[in-house]
Design a protein around this motif. Structure first.
Motif, short mmCIF file in Angstrom:
data_model
loop_
_atom_site.label_atom_id
_atom_site.label_comp_id
_atom_site.label_asym_id
_atom_site.label_seq_id
_atom_site.Cartn_x
_atom_site.Cartn_y
_atom_site.Cartn_z
N LEU A 135 51.93 29.64 12.16
CA LEU A 135 50.63 30.21 12.52
C LEU A 135 50.81 31.43 13.42
N ARG A 136 51.71 31.34 14.39
CA ARG A 136 51.96 32.48 15.28
C ARG A 136 52.42 33.70 14.49
N MET A 137 53.33 33.48 13.53
CA MET A 137 53.84 34.58 12.73
C MET A 137 52.77 35.15 11.82
N ALA A 138 52.02 34.26 11.16
CA ALA A 138 51.02 34.71 10.19
C ALA A 138 49.92 35.54 10.85
N LEU A 139 49.56 35.19 12.08
CA LEU A 139 48.47 35.90 12.76
C LEU A 139 48.88 37.30 13.21
N THR A 140 50.18 37.58 13.22
CA THR A 140 50.64 38.90 13.67
C THR A 140 51.18 39.74 12.52
N ARG A 141 51.00 39.28 11.27
CA ARG A 141 51.54 39.99 10.12
C ARG A 141 50.44 40.40 9.15
N ASP A 142 50.78 41.28 8.21
CA ASP A 142 49.81 41.63 7.17
C ASP A 142 49.69 40.46 6.19
N LEU A 143 48.74 40.58 5.27
CA LEU A 143 48.42 39.47 4.38
C LEU A 143 49.61 39.02 3.55
N GLU A 144 50.36 39.98 3.02
CA GLU A 144 51.51 39.64 2.17
C GLU A 144 52.59 38.92 2.95
N THR A 145 52.89 39.43 4.14
CA THR A 145 53.93 38.80 4.96
C THR A 145 53.46 37.44 5.46
N GLU A 158 55.24 33.74 5.08
CA GLU A 158 55.52 32.81 6.17
C GLU A 158 55.03 31.41 5.82
N TRP A 159 53.83 31.32 5.26
CA TRP A 159 53.30 30.00 4.89
C TRP A 159 54.11 29.40 3.74
N ARG A 160 54.59 30.26 2.85
CA ARG A 160 55.43 29.75 1.77
C ARG A 160 56.72 29.15 2.33
N PHE A 195 52.80 21.34 -3.56
CA PHE A 195 51.79 22.30 -3.12
C PHE A 195 51.32 23.17 -4.29
N GLU A 196 52.25 23.70 -5.05
CA GLU A 196 51.89 24.61 -6.13
C GLU A 196 51.21 23.90 -7.29
N ALA A 197 51.30 22.58 -7.33
CA ALA A 197 50.60 21.82 -8.36
C ALA A 197 49.08 21.81 -8.11
N VAL A 198 48.68 22.05 -6.86
CA VAL A 198 47.25 21.99 -6.52
C VAL A 198 46.71 23.28 -5.91
N HIS A 199 47.59 24.24 -5.57
CA HIS A 199 47.14 25.49 -4.96
C HIS A 199 47.80 26.69 -5.64
N ASP A 200 47.04 27.76 -5.80
CA ASP A 200 47.55 28.97 -6.43
C ASP A 200 48.09 29.99 -5.43
N THR A 201 47.58 29.94 -4.20
CA THR A 201 48.00 30.91 -3.18
C THR A 201 48.40 30.18 -1.90
N TYR A 202 49.18 30.89 -1.08
CA TYR A 202 49.67 30.33 0.18
C TYR A 202 48.87 30.86 1.37
N ASP A 203 47.58 30.58 1.38
CA ASP A 203 46.79 30.96 2.55
C ASP A 203 46.92 29.87 3.61
N GLY A 204 46.73 30.25 4.87
CA GLY A 204 46.96 29.34 5.98
C GLY A 204 46.14 28.07 5.92
N VAL A 205 44.84 28.18 5.63
CA VAL A 205 43.98 26.99 5.61
C VAL A 205 44.46 25.98 4.58
N SER A 206 44.84 26.46 3.41
CA SER A 206 45.34 25.56 2.36
C SER A 206 46.65 24.90 2.79
N VAL A 207 47.53 25.68 3.41
CA VAL A 207 48.83 25.14 3.80
C VAL A 207 48.70 24.08 4.88
#
Length: 314
Positions: free
Chosen positions: A30-40, A44-46, A58-70
Motif C-alpha cells: 500500500l505504501r508503494m502503490a500510493l507513491t507510484r503511477d497507476l502502472e507501477t 506492486e499489487w501483482r 486471483f486471476e481466476a476472479v479478477h482481471d486487473t490488479y487494483d488495490g481494493v481487489s487485491v
C-alpha cells in the motif's frame, strides 16, 4: 502431550505468524502503490499476490490488479480459501484445541482480536479501513507473542508454539526476498534506480526490518547489505540465520524433554551446514535464488519431520 494438542499449538502459531506477515506485506504494498503511477502501482499489487503464491486464484476472479481487489482478496474474499479471515479462524480453532495448554492471557488475546477482525472483515474493506485492519493484525501478533512469553511455562507446549512461529517466519522471509530478487524487477536496467531502491525498502518493511537495517547501515539502501541482513545477521529476529538458530534450540529442548532425538533434529543439523560460516559473497556467487529455494525446501522438510516425530496426527 497428545499429538493433536501439539499439532494445535504448532499450527496456531504458524497461522498467527502467517497472518501478521501477510499484513506487513499488504502495508508495504500500500505504501508503494500510493507513491507510484497507476502502472507501477499495479505491478506492486501483482508482486504482493505473487509473493503470497495466490496468482492463479486471483486471476481466476479478477482481471486487473487494483488495490481494493487485491487487499479484499487477501483479507476476506471467499474465492480465496487462504484469506486472512480464514487464517484467523484456523488460529482460533487451534487455540481452542490446545486451550488447556495455553494461559488465559494467550486465549484472551486470540479470542478478543478474532472478534474484532471478524467484525471488520464482515464487509468489503475500503482504502480508509485497510490501515485499521493491518494494524489490528500486527497488534494481535505482538499481544499473543507477549502473552506467550510472559505467562506460559517453558514446557513442551511452549516449544511447539515456538517451532511453529519460526518455521513460518523463516519461510515468509525467504519467499519475500526471493520474490524481490527473482521476479520483481521488470528489467536489469532498473537495478540501482529509484524503483529498485524503493522495492528494496518495501522488502525491509515487509519483514519489519526497515528501522533495524537503517540503524545499522545509516539508511544506505544496498542490495548486498539487505541480503546479508535478512539472510545472515542473527541479531535480527526475522533473518534466516536467527530463525534457524531459534529452531535448533527449540528442537533440542523438545528432544531433551522427550528423551530422544528424531528425524527433525537430524535434518536441523544438516540444514545448519547451509548457513553456518556462510558469507554474503558466497550466497551471490552460488546464486541467491537457488540458496533461498533450498532453504525453503529444507524448512518444509523440518516442519514435516516435526509432525512425524511428535505424532501430530495421532
Amino acid at each position: 502431550m497428545l499429538g493433536r494438542t501439539a499439532n494445535g499449538l504448532f499450527w496456531m502459531f504458524r497461522y498467527l505468524e502467517r497472518a501478521e506477515n501477510t499484513a506487513r506485506l499488504l502495508d508495504a504494498g500500500l505504501r508503494m502503490a500510493l507513491t507510484r503511477d497507476l502502472e507501477t502501482a499495479e505491478a506492486e499489487w501483482r508482486s504482493v499476490i505473487a509473493t503470497l503464491g495466490q496468482k492463479a486464484q486471483f486471476e481466476a476472479v479478477h482481471d486487473t490488479y487494483d488495490g481494493v481487489s487485491v487487499w479484499n482478496f487477501v483479507l476476506r474474499d471467499k474465492s480465496n480459501p487462504a484469506n486472512v479471515r480464514e487464517m484467523f479462524a484456523a488460529m482460533r480453532n487451534n487455540a481452542r484445541t490446545a486451550r488447556t495448554n495455553i494461559s488465559s492471557e494467550v486465549w484472551e488475546a486470540v479470542n478478543e482480536n478474532w472478534m474484532k477482525l471478524d467484525k471488520l472483515l464482515a464487509r468489503p474493506v475500503s482504502q480508509g479501513q485497510v490501515g485499521e485492519v493491518v494494524s489490528l493484525l500486527r497488534r494481535t501478533g505482538t499481544q499473543v507473542h507477549g502473552a506467550l512469553d510472559g505467562s506460559v511455562l517453558r514446557n513442551e507446549g511452549y516449544h511447539f508454539a515456538r517451532a511453529g512461529t519460526f518455521i513460518e517466519r523463516a519461510e515468509s522471509t525467504a519467499r519475500i526476498l526471493d520474490m524481490k530478487y527473482y521476479l520483481l524487477l521488470p528489467t536489469l536496467s532498473h537495478v540501482g534506480s529509484s524503483l529498485d531502491s524503493g522495492q528494496w525498502d518495501q522488502v525491509l518493511r515487509s519483514v519489519a526490518g526497515a528501522s533495524a537495517y537503517n540503524w545499522l547501515n545509516a539508511g544506505q539502501i544496498d542490495a548486498r547489505g539487505i541480503v546479508e541482513f535478512l539472510v545472515l545477521d542473527d541479531r535480527f529476529p526475522r533473518s534466516l540465520a536467527f530463525c534457524r538458530s531459534a529452531q535448533r534450540l527449540t528442537l533440542a529442548a523438545l528432544a531433551r524433554m522427550h528423551g530422544t532425538e528424531g528425524r527433525s533434529n537430524e535434518l536441523m543439523r544438516e540444514a545448519d551446514i547451509d548457513i553456518t560460516d556462510l558469507t554474503v559473497e558466497q550466497v551471490f556467487e552460488n546464486g541467491l535464488h537457488q540458496f533461498l529455494i533450498d532453504y525453503i525446501a529444507r524448512n518444509a522438510a523440518i516442519a514435516e519431520a516435526i509432525g512425524e516425530d511428535y505424532r501430530f496426527l495421532a
